[in-house]
Design a protein around this motif. Sequence first.
Motif, mmCIF file in Angstrom:
data_model
loop_
_atom_site.group_PDB
_atom_site.id
_atom_site.type_symbol
_atom_site.label_atom_id
_atom_site.label_comp_id
_atom_site.label_asym_id
_atom_site.label_seq_id
_atom_site.Cartn_x
_atom_site.Cartn_y
_atom_site.Cartn_z
ATOM 1 N N PHE A 87 0.833 -1.204 0.000
ATOM 2 C CA PHE A 87 0.000 0.000 0.000
ATOM 3 C C PHE A 87 0.864 1.248 0.000
ATOM 4 C CE2 PHE A 87 -1.821 3.570 2.246
ATOM 5 C CZ PHE A 87 -2.959 3.802 1.492
ATOM 6 N N ASP A 88 1.906 1.269 0.806
ATOM 7 C CA ASP A 88 2.758 2.451 0.937
ATOM 8 C C ASP A 88 3.319 2.855 -0.423
ATOM 9 O OD1 ASP A 88 3.801 4.296 2.977
ATOM 10 O OD2 ASP A 88 5.749 3.564 2.312
ATOM 11 N N ASN A 89 3.812 1.898 -1.170
ATOM 12 C CA ASN A 89 4.380 2.203 -2.489
ATOM 13 C C ASN A 89 3.321 2.703 -3.454
ATOM 14 O OD1 ASN A 89 6.943 1.424 -1.647
ATOM 15 N ND2 ASN A 89 6.716 -0.683 -2.384
ATOM 16 N N LEU A 90 2.154 2.091 -3.429
ATOM 17 C CA LEU A 90 1.070 2.529 -4.309
ATOM 18 C C LEU A 90 0.620 3.945 -3.978
ATOM 19 C CD1 LEU A 90 -1.112 -0.724 -4.417
ATOM 20 C CD2 LEU A 90 0.170 0.267 -6.329
ATOM 21 N N TYR A 91 0.494 4.225 -2.691
ATOM 22 C CA TYR A 91 0.019 5.545 -2.274
ATOM 23 C C TYR A 91 1.028 6.635 -2.628
ATOM 24 C CZ TYR A 91 -2.053 9.216 0.586
ATOM 25 O OH TYR A 91 -2.635 10.380 1.004
ATOM 26 N N ARG A 92 2.297 6.356 -2.388
ATOM 27 C CA ARG A 92 3.337 7.344 -2.708
ATOM 28 C C ARG A 92 3.414 7.601 -4.209
ATOM 29 N NH1 ARG A 92 6.879 8.514 1.484
ATOM 30 N NH2 ARG A 92 6.619 7.211 3.340
ATOM 31 N N ALA A 93 3.053 6.602 -5.006
ATOM 32 C CA ALA A 93 3.072 6.751 -6.457
ATOM 33 C C ALA A 93 1.783 7.351 -7.003
ATOM 34 C CB ALA A 93 3.315 5.392 -7.112
ATOM 35 N N GLY A 94 0.820 7.652 -6.117
ATOM 36 C CA GLY A 94 -0.444 8.243 -6.536
ATOM 37 C C GLY A 94 -1.356 7.279 -7.265
ATOM 38 N N LYS A 95 -1.195 5.981 -6.999
ATOM 39 C CA LYS A 95 -1.964 4.964 -7.710
ATOM 40 C C LYS A 95 -3.157 4.427 -6.917
ATOM 41 C CE LYS A 95 1.957 3.375 -10.488
ATOM 42 N NZ LYS A 95 2.831 2.224 -10.837
ATOM 43 N N ILE A 96 -3.368 4.965 -5.724
ATOM 44 C CA ILE A 96 -4.487 4.501 -4.918
ATOM 45 C C ILE A 96 -4.961 5.633 -4.020
ATOM 46 C CG2 ILE A 96 -3.154 3.637 -2.939
ATOM 47 C CD1 ILE A 96 -4.994 1.139 -3.022
ATOM 48 N N GLN A 97 -6.263 5.694 -3.784
ATOM 49 C CA GLN A 97 -6.831 6.705 -2.902
ATOM 50 C C GLN A 97 -6.972 6.138 -1.490
ATOM 51 O OE1 GLN A 97 -10.512 8.352 -4.531
ATOM 52 N NE2 GLN A 97 -9.807 7.867 -6.609
ATOM 53 N N LEU A 98 -6.985 7.040 -0.521
ATOM 54 C CA LEU A 98 -7.070 6.631 0.886
ATOM 55 C C LEU A 98 -8.033 7.525 1.636
ATOM 56 C CD1 LEU A 98 -6.056 5.123 3.471
ATOM 57 C CD2 LEU A 98 -4.245 6.861 3.599
ATOM 58 N N GLU A 99 -8.905 6.901 2.430
ATOM 59 C CA GLU A 99 -9.712 7.605 3.420
ATOM 60 C C GLU A 99 -9.408 6.984 4.772
ATOM 61 O OE1 GLU A 99 -14.359 8.373 4.804
ATOM 62 O OE2 GLU A 99 -13.945 7.672 2.762
ATOM 63 N N VAL A 100 -8.807 7.775 5.661
ATOM 64 C CA VAL A 100 -8.482 7.302 6.999
ATOM 65 C C VAL A 100 -9.672 7.550 7.918
ATOM 66 C CG1 VAL A 100 -6.968 7.577 8.995
ATOM 67 C CG2 VAL A 100 -6.008 7.686 6.696
ATOM 68 N N VAL A 101 -10.078 6.505 8.613
ATOM 69 C CA VAL A 101 -11.210 6.587 9.541
ATOM 70 C C VAL A 101 -10.758 6.014 10.880
ATOM 71 C CG1 VAL A 101 -13.600 5.927 9.985
ATOM 72 C CG2 VAL A 101 -12.823 6.258 7.634
ATOM 73 N N PRO A 102 -10.873 6.765 11.978
ATOM 74 C CA PRO A 102 -10.515 6.203 13.290
ATOM 75 C C PRO A 102 -11.221 4.869 13.524
ATOM 76 C CG PRO A 102 -10.952 8.545 13.487
ATOM 77 C CD PRO A 102 -11.339 8.157 12.085
ATOM 78 N N GLN A 103 -10.545 3.953 14.192
ATOM 79 C CA GLN A 103 -11.038 2.582 14.279
ATOM 80 C C GLN A 103 -12.443 2.477 14.862
ATOM 81 O OE1 GLN A 103 -9.223 -0.501 16.987
ATOM 82 N NE2 GLN A 103 -8.474 -1.261 15.019
ATOM 83 N N GLY A 104 -12.711 3.193 15.937
ATOM 84 C CA GLY A 104 -14.052 3.152 16.517
ATOM 85 C C GLY A 104 -15.096 3.695 15.561
ATOM 86 N N ASN A 105 -14.746 4.789 14.873
ATOM 87 C CA ASN A 105 -15.663 5.352 13.879
ATOM 88 C C ASN A 105 -15.909 4.372 12.738
ATOM 89 O OD1 ASN A 105 -15.519 7.647 15.435
ATOM 90 N ND2 ASN A 105 -15.076 9.032 13.731
ATOM 91 N N LEU A 106 -14.852 3.678 12.313
ATOM 92 C CA LEU A 106 -14.998 2.717 11.222
ATOM 93 C C LEU A 106 -15.996 1.629 11.606
ATOM 94 C CD1 LEU A 106 -13.950 1.837 8.412
ATOM 95 C CD2 LEU A 106 -12.270 0.427 9.627
ATOM 96 N N ALA A 107 -15.810 1.050 12.789
ATOM 97 C CA ALA A 107 -16.728 0.004 13.247
ATOM 98 C C ALA A 107 -18.148 0.540 13.380
ATOM 99 C CB ALA A 107 -16.250 -0.563 14.579
ATOM 100 N N GLU A 108 -18.291 1.745 13.892
ATOM 101 C CA GLU A 108 -19.627 2.301 14.108
ATOM 102 C C GLU A 108 -20.293 2.702 12.796
ATOM 103 O OE1 GLU A 108 -22.974 3.419 16.445
ATOM 104 O OE2 GLU A 108 -21.296 2.013 16.646
ATOM 105 N N ARG A 109 -19.512 3.195 11.840
ATOM 106 C CA ARG A 109 -20.096 3.546 10.543
ATOM 107 C C ARG A 109 -20.604 2.292 9.824
ATOM 108 N NH1 ARG A 109 -16.157 7.464 7.266
ATOM 109 N NH2 ARG A 109 -17.910 7.318 5.782
ATOM 110 N N ILE A 110 -19.876 1.197 9.958
ATOM 111 C CA ILE A 110 -20.328 -0.060 9.373
ATOM 112 C C ILE A 110 -21.557 -0.574 10.113
ATOM 113 C CG2 ILE A 110 -19.689 -2.462 8.932
ATOM 114 C CD1 ILE A 110 -16.759 -1.435 8.683
ATOM 115 N N ARG A 111 -21.495 -0.509 11.451
ATOM 116 C CA ARG A 111 -22.634 -0.966 12.254
ATOM 117 C C ARG A 111 -23.875 -0.141 11.954
ATOM 118 N NH1 ARG A 111 -25.913 -0.359 16.390
ATOM 119 N NH2 ARG A 111 -25.321 1.829 16.587
ATOM 120 N N ALA A 112 -23.691 1.166 11.749
ATOM 121 C CA ALA A 112 -24.820 2.041 11.452
ATOM 122 C C ALA A 112 -25.506 1.635 10.155
ATOM 123 C CB ALA A 112 -24.356 3.494 11.369
ATOM 124 N N ALA A 113 -24.711 1.213 9.179
ATOM 125 C CA ALA A 113 -25.301 0.755 7.918
ATOM 126 C C ALA A 113 -26.187 -0.456 8.155
ATOM 127 C CB ALA A 113 -24.201 0.420 6.919
#
Length: 223
Positions: A87-113
């Motif tokens: 992932f690190d190499n792909l991101y530095r090369a601009g070949k992948i997008q990233l959305e960082v979500v705090p772990q608790g928020n990630l679990a809760e956003r999925i649970r909310a769905a």
Amino acid sequence: MTAHIYAHAAEAVADIQDGSTVLVGGFGMAGMPVELIDALIHQGATDLTVVSNNAGNGDTGLAALLAKGRVRKVICSFPRQADSWVFDNLYRAGKIQLEVVPQGNLAERIRAAGAGIGAFFCPTGAGTLLAEGKEVREIDGRLHVLEYPIRGDVALIGAHRADRMGNLVYRKTARNFGPVMATAAATVIAQVREVVDTGTIDPESVVTPSIYVDRVVQVADQS
């Protein structure tokens, strides 16, 4: 409801479409559905959005999917670890997008769905770069950020055991994101170490009820 039991992972992932949002269970390699991911690599779906706790480890599992260039965007909590070089190499090369979500928020956003919650306010991330572009409201004297659910077209999860209806139990730390992801995707595919007859699993021990599980694949080395 009875889940479809598949003899081969390739059959279970055969209809995953290009552009799908794929929820991938696992905490590092604990509970990572490696065989399902390998099957998805061979299946060829591309332009995927992957939602997972991290962005892959080493060269296997999720990292292998990224290395094939099949993933357009990663939504995760821990994109960088000592062995996240793919992932690190792909991101530095601009070949992948990233959305960082705090772990608790990630679990809760999925649970909310899965729970049918339209959105929720959470204090995590308020006042940081993670809140940029989001609605912020003061509640009880503390800033909260409006967060929206994360839904998947497909969830790939790893469990320990399933019965023929698709009821799932997990083993130790492999019970991480699988249970919430199973509620939040249109199609849920689980790989398990063993499939037992319906009624064998004590109902009180079931973590993910069969109503959430569409497909089950038995793989020999899933822990």
